[in-house]
Design a protein around this motif. Structure first.
Motif, PDB file in Angstrom:
ATOM      1  N   PHE A 101       0.823  -1.020   0.003  1.00  0.00           N
ATOM      2  CA  PHE A 101      -0.078   0.026   0.041  1.00  0.00           C
ATOM      3  C   PHE A 101       0.891   1.209  -0.066  1.00  0.00           C
ATOM      4  O   PHE A 101       0.505   2.375  -0.660  1.00  0.00           O
ATOM      5  N   ASP A 102       1.979   1.265   0.648  1.00  0.00           N
ATOM      6  CA  ASP A 102       2.796   2.553   0.821  1.00  0.00           C
ATOM      7  C   ASP A 102       3.482   2.584  -0.597  1.00  0.00           C
ATOM      8  O   ASP A 102       3.594   3.744  -0.941  1.00  0.00           O
ATOM      9  N   THR A 103       3.734   1.543  -1.084  1.00  0.00           N
ATOM     10  CA  THR A 103       4.299   1.627  -2.648  1.00  0.00           C
ATOM     11  C   THR A 103       3.441   2.176  -3.515  1.00  0.00           C
ATOM     12  O   THR A 103       3.887   3.072  -4.355  1.00  0.00           O
ATOM     13  N   LEU A 104       2.131   1.917  -3.576  1.00  0.00           N
ATOM     14  CA  LEU A 104       0.869   2.207  -4.428  1.00  0.00           C
ATOM     15  C   LEU A 104       0.915   3.708  -4.354  1.00  0.00           C
ATOM     16  O   LEU A 104       0.717   4.433  -4.939  1.00  0.00           O
ATOM     17  N   GLY A 105       0.685   3.969  -2.898  1.00  0.00           N
ATOM     18  CA  GLY A 105       0.527   5.527  -2.745  1.00  0.00           C
ATOM     19  C   GLY A 105       1.817   6.258  -3.242  1.00  0.00           C
ATOM     20  O   GLY A 105       1.316   7.547  -3.591  1.00  0.00           O
ATOM     21  N   LEU A 106       3.012   5.987  -2.850  1.00  0.00           N
ATOM     22  CA  LEU A 106       3.947   6.835  -3.328  1.00  0.00           C
ATOM     23  C   LEU A 106       4.168   6.877  -4.851  1.00  0.00           C
ATOM     24  O   LEU A 106       4.324   7.952  -5.332  1.00  0.00           O
ATOM     25  N   ALA A 107       3.670   5.912  -5.731  1.00  0.00           N
ATOM     26  CA  ALA A 107       3.643   5.917  -7.180  1.00  0.00           C
ATOM     27  C   ALA A 107       2.607   6.966  -7.399  1.00  0.00           C
ATOM     28  O   ALA A 107       2.714   7.772  -8.579  1.00  0.00           O
ATOM     29  N   LEU A 108       1.391   6.875  -6.972  1.00  0.00           N
ATOM     30  CA  LEU A 108       0.214   7.666  -7.297  1.00  0.00           C
ATOM     31  C   LEU A 108       0.350   9.175  -7.150  1.00  0.00           C
ATOM     32  O   LEU A 108       0.104  10.015  -7.826  1.00  0.00           O
ATOM     33  N   PHE A 109       0.998   9.342  -5.750  1.00  0.00           N
ATOM     34  CA  PHE A 109       1.182  10.840  -5.487  1.00  0.00           C
ATOM     35  C   PHE A 109       2.174  11.375  -6.074  1.00  0.00           C
ATOM     36  O   PHE A 109       2.267  12.649  -6.332  1.00  0.00           O
ATOM     37  N   THR A 110       3.392  10.596  -6.540  1.00  0.00           N
ATOM     38  CA  THR A 110       4.285  11.325  -7.263  1.00  0.00           C
ATOM     39  C   THR A 110       3.937  11.587  -8.856  1.00  0.00           C
ATOM     40  O   THR A 110       4.206  12.905  -9.170  1.00  0.00           O
ATOM     41  N   ILE A 111       2.946  10.908  -9.388  1.00  0.00           N
ATOM     42  CA  ILE A 111       2.398  11.194 -10.429  1.00  0.00           C
ATOM     43  C   ILE A 111       1.709  12.434 -10.369  1.00  0.00           C
ATOM     44  O   ILE A 111       1.561  13.441 -11.221  1.00  0.00           O
ATOM     45  N   THR A 112       0.727  12.646  -9.366  1.00  0.00           N
ATOM     46  CA  THR A 112      -0.145  13.739  -9.220  1.00  0.00           C
ATOM     47  C   THR A 112       0.922  14.941  -8.949  1.00  0.00           C
ATOM     48  O   THR A 112       0.421  16.287  -9.371  1.00  0.00           O
ATOM     49  N   GLY A 113       1.983  14.837  -8.312  1.00  0.00           N
ATOM     50  CA  GLY A 113       2.889  16.112  -8.021  1.00  0.00           C
ATOM     51  C   GLY A 113       3.463  16.790  -9.353  1.00  0.00           C
ATOM     52  O   GLY A 113       3.409  17.844  -9.441  1.00  0.00           O
ATOM     53  N   ILE A 114       3.835  15.721 -10.146  1.00  0.00           N
ATOM     54  CA  ILE A 114       4.377  15.948 -11.246  1.00  0.00           C
ATOM     55  C   ILE A 114       3.308  16.944 -12.385  1.00  0.00           C
ATOM     56  O   ILE A 114       3.686  17.837 -12.812  1.00  0.00           O
ATOM     57  N   GLN A 115       2.397  16.074 -12.395  1.00  0.00           N
ATOM     58  CA  GLN A 115       1.058  16.517 -13.194  1.00  0.00           C
ATOM     59  C   GLN A 115       0.622  18.136 -12.774  1.00  0.00           C
ATOM     60  O   GLN A 115       0.538  19.092 -13.795  1.00  0.00           O
TER      61      GLN A 115
END
Length: 211
Positions: A101-115
């Motif tokens: 779950f931590d890894t999924l959250g890390l990946a998802l929020f990294t994308i939102t930050g970039i976008q």
């Protein structure tokens, strides 16, 4: 210069933020449960983990923090808490559930930050930094609340996975790859790096102090 159209940006951003909130909230609440926090303490830990990075990002971008524009993020945290409470017996059997779950959250929020950073017209090097902050800051706050050394300061590869994902996102955008494919590819790369780093004990060199 806006790189994503507003309707598409809004839908994709919201979808990823909701999924990221749920994943990070479950991770935070699982950690709190391991420390025997009560239900309120678990909710606070899960909520802070879920909104920490995004809030810091939005403040730095001079925007209203994302979770203050809709109650869905609080609802997601309540849902995450319900999942942990109801399925606690089953989750205990999954030793690496919190890591997933931590890894999924890390990946998802990294994308939102970039976008979001690109949408606000900032250069790409800022977007990579904001993606890293969005993805990892929540975990830092979680570890501080749990009286642990923040994970980004340990040998385990964490923030570097965000940076690698950010670079891939930039390369794919330069090649004019579809936005959904770009986001999905970035998500997969960050997850793969994290899983392989933990599976094979891959880490960065450790600084040597004076003897």
């Amino acid at each position: 210069m806006t790189l994503l159209s507003e309707p598409f940006y809004g839908t994709l951003q919201t979808t990823i933020e909701v999924l990221g909130t749920l994943a990070f909230a479950i991770s935070g609440i699982r950690h709190a449960a391991a420390k025997h926090f009560d239900w309120f303490g678990g909710f606070v830990c899960g909520f802070v983990v879920a909104i920490g990075g995004g809030t810091l990002r939005d403040v730095m971008l001079s925007d209203t923090p994302f979770w203050m524009t809709s109650p869905m993020y609080i609802i997601c945290t309540f849902l995450a808490q319900a999942i942990v409470i109801i399925f606690a017996r089953y989750l205990k059997r999954l030793d690496n559930a919190w890591f997933a779950f931590d890894t999924l959250g890390l990946a998802l929020f990294t994308i939102t930050g970039i976008q979001k950073t690109l949408y606000f017209g900032y250069p790409y090097w800022v977007a990579v930094a904001m993606g890293c902050i969005t993805g990892s800051a929540g975990g830092v706050v979680r570890d501080i609340l749990l009286n642990k050394t923040p994970i980004i300061f340990r040998r385990e590869i964490y923030a570097m996975a965000c940076i690698a994902g950010g670079i891939l996102y930039w390369l794919l955008m330069k090649l004019h790859v579809n936005d959904v494919v770009t986001a999905a590819s970035t998500f997969l790369l960050i997850c793969i790096i994290r899983f392989l780093a933990v599976r094979y004990h891959i880490s960065l060199p450790v600084l040597k102090g004076e003897k």
